[in-house]
Design an enzyme around this catalytic site. Structure first.
Site, PDB file in Angstrom:
ATOM      1  N   ASP A 144      36.466  36.700  42.336  1.00 46.50           N
ATOM      2  CA  ASP A 144      37.585  36.784  41.392  1.00 46.50           C
ATOM      3  C   ASP A 144      37.045  36.574  39.991  1.00 46.50           C
ATOM      4  OD1 ASP A 144      40.676  36.931  41.275  1.00 46.50           O
ATOM      5  OD2 ASP A 144      40.099  35.400  39.804  1.00 46.50           O
TER       6      ASP A 144
HETATM    7  N1  LIG Z   1      34.244  48.593  36.126  1.00 44.48           N
HETATM    8  C1  LIG Z   1      34.406  47.338  35.633  1.00 44.48           C
HETATM    9  N2  LIG Z   1      35.332  46.520  36.198  1.00 44.48           N
HETATM   10  C2  LIG Z   1      35.436  45.276  35.670  1.00 44.48           C
HETATM   11  C3  LIG Z   1      34.688  44.815  34.575  1.00 44.48           C
HETATM   12  N3  LIG Z   1      35.068  43.533  34.326  1.00 44.48           N
HETATM   13  C4  LIG Z   1      36.006  43.208  35.233  1.00 44.48           C
HETATM   14  N4  LIG Z   1      36.212  44.258  36.054  1.00 44.48           N
HETATM   15  C5  LIG Z   1      37.107  44.329  37.214  1.00 44.48           C
HETATM   16  O1  LIG Z   1      38.285  43.591  36.943  1.00 44.48           O
HETATM   17  C6  LIG Z   1      38.812  43.187  38.196  1.00 44.48           C
HETATM   18  C7  LIG Z   1      39.105  41.694  38.085  1.00 44.48           C
HETATM   19  O2  LIG Z   1      40.210  41.428  38.902  1.00 44.48           O
HETATM   20  P1  LIG Z   1      40.057  40.551  40.240  1.00 44.48           P
HETATM   21  O3  LIG Z   1      41.376  39.912  40.497  1.00 44.48           O
HETATM   22  O4  LIG Z   1      38.840  39.703  40.186  1.00 44.48           O
HETATM   23  O5  LIG Z   1      39.766  41.628  41.410  1.00 44.48           O
HETATM   24  P2  LIG Z   1      40.721  42.814  41.837  1.00 44.48           P
HETATM   25  O6  LIG Z   1      40.354  44.034  41.050  1.00 44.48           O
HETATM   26  O7  LIG Z   1      42.144  42.368  41.787  1.00 44.48           O
HETATM   27  O8  LIG Z   1      40.279  43.102  43.331  1.00 44.48           O
HETATM   28  P3  LIG Z   1      40.260  42.045  44.532  1.00 44.48           P
HETATM   29  O9  LIG Z   1      38.853  41.532  44.623  1.00 44.48           O
HETATM   30  O10 LIG Z   1      40.644  42.870  45.727  1.00 44.48           O
HETATM   31  O11 LIG Z   1      41.248  40.954  44.213  1.00 44.48           O
HETATM   32  C8  LIG Z   1      37.747  43.452  39.265  1.00 44.48           C
HETATM   33  O12 LIG Z   1      38.052  44.623  39.987  1.00 44.48           O
HETATM   34  C9  LIG Z   1      36.499  43.646  38.420  1.00 44.48           C
HETATM   35  O13 LIG Z   1      35.540  44.498  39.049  1.00 44.48           O
HETATM   36  C10 LIG Z   1      33.719  45.709  34.016  1.00 44.48           C
HETATM   37  O14 LIG Z   1      33.015  45.393  33.052  1.00 44.48           O
HETATM   38  N5  LIG Z   1      33.612  46.947  34.576  1.00 44.48           N
END
Ligand SMILES: Nc1nc2c(ncn2[C@@H]2O[C@H](COP(=O)(O)OP(=O)(O)OP(=O)(O)O)[C@@H](O)[C@H]2O)c(=O)[nH]1
Length: 204
Positions: A75
């Site tokens: 996360d």
């Molecule tokens: N492509 C990319 N994605 C990013 C970057 N910084 C953050 N993210 C994405 O932002 C999202 C952060 O949200 P989280 O709640 O951690 O994860 P999520 O997308 O909800 O997915 P889950 O792990 O299924 O909960 C993640 O999918 C990270 O990969 C970046 O620099 N590049």
């Protein structure tokens, strides 16, 4: 026999990081309710959410036949001037976020939870957090609007994709760059090592 590597995430960026490092994960999004955990401490928050996501999937797997597998949950949040932010709620929210972030330094925290399932039916877990300092450039309002209109920042905790158009507006980082994208690869290697797993064992 390759041990199974389960990614308890829907994040395409996390999956890509693993694939580029030679690990082909089985992706099993946890659907964990991220609003169920609140904390003013960003590292505690992301560690709690990461273990929550990994545990949902590990418990599902544990119900089937005993096997050897590792489950990874992650996360990410951005902390800036004491405020914690996840993904932006809307394009207008993303514009506001960037108008606040520009010229400032933020801290991108990613929690990492590894649960190792053993053939004996037992398991063990590790939870770690990595933080990377992000120095934001000073895009103009027009540039911010164009970036948000691209849609790229709407799915990212820091409101930018480091490896995408967002790279134009990040002056520099202090710390692990993959951690910003959503998964610290050197930390993953260290955590697997603490579980007596050599990361190269997952290379096909
Ligand atoms: N492509 C990319 N994605 C990013 C970057 N910084 C953050 N993210 C994405 O932002 C999202 C952060 O949200 P989280 O709640 O951690 O994860 P999520 O997308 O909800 O997915 P889950 O792990 O299924 O909960 C993640 O999918 C990270 O990969 C970046 O620099 N590049």
């Amino acid at each position: 026999m390759l041990p199974r590597f389960i990614l308890a995430s829907q994040s395409p960026a996390r999956r890509r990081l693993l694939q580029q490092a030679g690990i082909e994960p089985e992706c099993m999004p946890s659907q964990f309710d991220e609003d169920s955990i609140q904390s003013p401490n960003p590292s505690h928050l992301v560690e709690s959410l990461a273990i929550g996501k990994a545990t949902v999937i590990a418990q599902k797997l544990a119900k089937s036949s005993p096997q050897s597998a590792v489950v990874l949950g992650c996360d990410s949040v951005l902390a800036i001037n004491g405020e914690i932010h996840g993904k932006p709620d809307s394009p207008s929210h993303a514009i506001e976020r960037w108008q606040y972030m520009r010229g400032r330094v933020g801290e991108l925290y990613t929690g990492h939870a590894l649960i190792q399932l053993l053939p004996t039916g037992s398991s063990r877990q590790l939870v770690r957090c990595a933080m990377t300092q992000v120095h934001f450039a000073q895009p103009t309002d027009r540039q911010i609007r164009a970036y948000v209109a691209s849609g790229e920042p709407l799915h990212c905790a820091g409101c930018f994709a480091l490896e995408g158009k967002g790279s134009l507006f990040i002056e520099r980082l202090q710390g692990c760059h993959t951690n910003v994208i959503g998964l610290s690869m050197p930390l993953l290697r260290q955590m697997l090592g603490e579980m007596d797993c050599d990361v190269t064992a997952f290379w096909r």
